[in-house]
Enzyme design. Sequence first.
Site, PDB file in Angstrom:
ATOM      1  N   GLY A   1      -2.630  -5.488   8.524  1.00 29.61           N
ATOM      2  CA  GLY A   1      -4.057  -5.820   8.456  1.00 29.61           C
ATOM      3  C   GLY A   1      -4.912  -4.678   7.963  1.00 29.61           C
ATOM      4  CG  LEU A   2      -8.772  -4.606   9.119  1.00 27.98           C
ATOM      5  CD1 LEU A   2      -9.715  -3.714   9.941  1.00 27.98           C
ATOM      6  CD2 LEU A   2      -9.571  -5.734   8.493  1.00 27.98           C
TER       7      LEU A   2
ATOM      8  N   GLY B   1       0.804  -1.207   0.000  1.00 22.52           N
ATOM      9  CA  GLY B   1       0.000   0.000   0.000  1.00 22.52           C
ATOM     10  C   GLY B   1       0.838   1.259   0.000  1.00 22.52           C
TER      11      GLY B   1
ATOM     12  CB  CYS C   1      -4.763   4.762  -0.210  1.00 19.75           C
ATOM     13  SG  CYS C   1      -4.982   4.096   1.451  1.00 19.75           S
TER      14      CYS C   1
ATOM     15  CE1 TYR D   1      -3.274  10.772  12.228  1.00 16.47           C
ATOM     16  CE2 TYR D   1      -5.498   9.888  12.098  1.00 16.47           C
ATOM     17  CZ  TYR D   1      -4.515  10.558  12.806  1.00 16.47           C
ATOM     18  OH  TYR D   1      -4.767  11.011  14.070  1.00 16.47           O
ATOM     19  CG  HIS D   2      -2.384   3.858  11.565  1.00 16.68           C
ATOM     20  ND1 HIS D   2      -3.533   3.337  11.009  1.00 16.68           N
ATOM     21  CD2 HIS D   2      -1.357   3.169  11.010  1.00 16.68           C
ATOM     22  CE1 HIS D   2      -3.212   2.377  10.164  1.00 16.68           C
ATOM     23  NE2 HIS D   2      -1.898   2.257  10.133  1.00 16.68           N
TER      24      HIS D   2
ATOM     25  N   GLY E   1      -3.753  -3.000   4.417  1.00 14.21           N
ATOM     26  CA  GLY E   1      -2.373  -3.179   3.982  1.00 14.21           C
ATOM     27  C   GLY E   1      -1.791  -4.399   4.676  1.00 14.21           C
TER      28      GLY E   1
END
Length: 226
Positions: free
Chosen positions: A164-165, A73, A182, A77-78, A153
Site C-alpha cells: 500500500g502506502l 517499486g 525510490c 525506509y520504514h 508500492g
Amino acid sequence: MNKPEWRISDGAVPYSEALATMEARVADIRAGRAPELVWLLEHPPLYTAGTSAASKDLLQPTRFPVHVAGRGGQYTYHGPGQRVAYVMLDLRARRQDVRRYVWELEEWTIRTLARFNVTAERRAGRVGVWVVRPDKPRLPDGTPREDKIAAIGVRIRHWVSFHGLSINVEPDLRHYEGIVPCGIADHGVTSLVDLGLPVTLADLDMALAETFSEVFGDAVTPSAAA
C-alpha cells in the site's frame, strides 16, 4: 461487498509478521472467508526492496535490516513515526485496473494531507506524493526543490491488493541516508513535522478514515487495536 475492516496496531510490527498476516488475509479475501482490510501500523527501522530495486541504491546495507518486499517499486525506509497503510481490497468487486488503483491510493493520500493544509501532488514518472519546497534552494537547473512525503508500492494477486502506502508523520529523516529513496537522487524526503505541522499518528489516522470513502466509495469498519 462487505465494508473494509479498519485495524490500527499499537507498537512496531515486525516486517515478517506483517507480510505473513497480509498473505493470509489476501487468501481469505479471495476465498470469501474475510472482509477487505485497511491495516495501519508502524515498523521498526528497516529498508525494503521492491521488485525494481537496484543494488546501487542501497548505500548502507548494514545500517538496518533489508527485506525483499515483493511489492512494486524500489528501496524505501520504514520506521517509527511513519504511518504505513496496508490496503487489502478485492478489486474483482471494484475495478480491475491497476493504474487506477495506484491513482486512488495517491488521491487518498493527497486528500488526507489536504486536511492539514498540505498541498501534495503527483509527478509524472515519480510514483508517490510530493510537496514543493520553496524554502529550500532550487535545483541546479532552476526548478524548485520537491520532497517526497508519501511512498506507494502495491502488489496484486488474483485481483486482491496488498502492501500500500506510507506517510511520513515524524520519522527520523536521517535514516533515509542509507538508500536512494525510490531511486530518485535529485529530490529529498520530508514529513508533516518537518514541514512545521505538529500532527500525530492519531491525527493522521482520523483523516485517513474520513477521506477513504471519498476515494474508494465505502466507509471502513473500525476494530480494536491489534
